[in-house]
Design an enzyme around this catalytic site. Sequence first.
Site, PDB file in Angstrom:
ATOM      1  N   SER A  37       0.750   0.946  -7.902  1.00 37.96           N
ATOM      2  CA  SER A  37      -0.400   1.529  -8.580  1.00 37.96           C
ATOM      3  C   SER A  37      -1.057   2.567  -7.701  1.00 37.96           C
ATOM      4  O   SER A  37      -0.947   2.537  -6.488  1.00 37.96           O
ATOM      5  CB  SER A  37      -1.422   0.440  -8.936  1.00 37.96           C
ATOM      6  OG  SER A  37      -1.995  -0.085  -7.759  1.00 37.96           O
ATOM      7  N   LYS A  38      -1.781   3.484  -8.347  1.00 33.33           N
ATOM      8  CA  LYS A  38      -2.500   4.489  -7.598  1.00 33.33           C
ATOM      9  C   LYS A  38      -3.592   3.857  -6.739  1.00 33.33           C
ATOM     10  O   LYS A  38      -3.876   4.307  -5.649  1.00 33.33           O
ATOM     11  CB  LYS A  38      -3.110   5.506  -8.561  1.00 33.33           C
ATOM     12  CG  LYS A  38      -2.083   6.369  -9.269  1.00 33.33           C
ATOM     13  CD  LYS A  38      -2.746   7.233 -10.322  1.00 33.33           C
ATOM     14  CE  LYS A  38      -1.724   8.055 -11.082  1.00 33.33           C
ATOM     15  NZ  LYS A  38      -2.299   8.749 -12.221  1.00 33.33           N
ATOM     16  N   SER A  39      -4.216   2.817  -7.271  1.00 34.95           N
ATOM     17  CA  SER A  39      -5.317   2.217  -6.526  1.00 34.95           C
ATOM     18  C   SER A  39      -4.848   1.616  -5.212  1.00 34.95           C
ATOM     19  O   SER A  39      -5.593   1.545  -4.248  1.00 34.95           O
ATOM     20  CB  SER A  39      -5.990   1.138  -7.384  1.00 34.95           C
ATOM     21  OG  SER A  39      -5.064   0.124  -7.716  1.00 34.95           O
TER      22      SER A  39
END
Length: 284
Positions: free
Chosen positions: A257-259
Amino acid sequence: MPPVFRFAPSPNGPLHVGHAYAALRDYDLCRRAGGRFLLRIEDIDPLRSRPEFEDAIYEDLAWLGLTWERPVRRQSEHIDAYRAVLSQLDARALLYPAFMSRSEVAAASDQPGWPRDPDGARHYPPADRGRSADQARARIRRGEPHALRLLTDQAMAVCGPLSWHESGAGPVGETGVVQADPGAWGDVVLARREVPTSYHLSVVVDDALQGVTDIVRGRDLFHTTSVHVLLQQLLGYPRPRYHHHRLITGEDGGKLSKSRLSAPLRRLRRDGSTPADIRAMVGL
């Protein structure tokens, strides 16, 4: 007419190898089918979308060897198109204003057995459904923040049973003709508090306006297809073919994920990786 494929990232963080797999899988299937390949920037989130991330998307995808038709559609430039569709649905009495905050939703739905959607979120409580139109209008005039939600059960009654053609596979191997279950999502948001659209609405409108015939995306979006085919039926849009693919996972088995900033492509490129290395890394 050639088939039309699209890749539609959001500019809210750097692309990682999971995005690379999705883009390359989409692009490869498009080329094999002799199709047209579109790039769409899904930037309706005003708080998280940033120009530098959009620029990085173009750079990363070009480095991977992708080419796409221009101009690129940016959702933030087409808000009026989404408003027009909302007006159509409102005229058919299929929307209602939803005023409850997240904390109010949590408190109202904190009961054993409260229904949850396929992503695990609680269904929106029915309190706002029962408000009179005059009450709702008075609250809107006072400037109370609200979303617009679809009366999903009424929409389902209008449309009847729905299905889609799946050439990939869902989380438990669903393929071929898949029966849609939009009711599993409850009353989905079609316009958020801060912007007059939502992911569900904008993606369906964009795919129809751009003539997209084939949608290739990860299995994490498999169940949302039920909502999308419901909206397509309501609005008289063509039904694309769907292909859901596996997700690239991290060392802990979790989805990238980007997070979590999992292996950004720019870092891999800086460290000497080549596009061929990326393909090998994701098994293409």
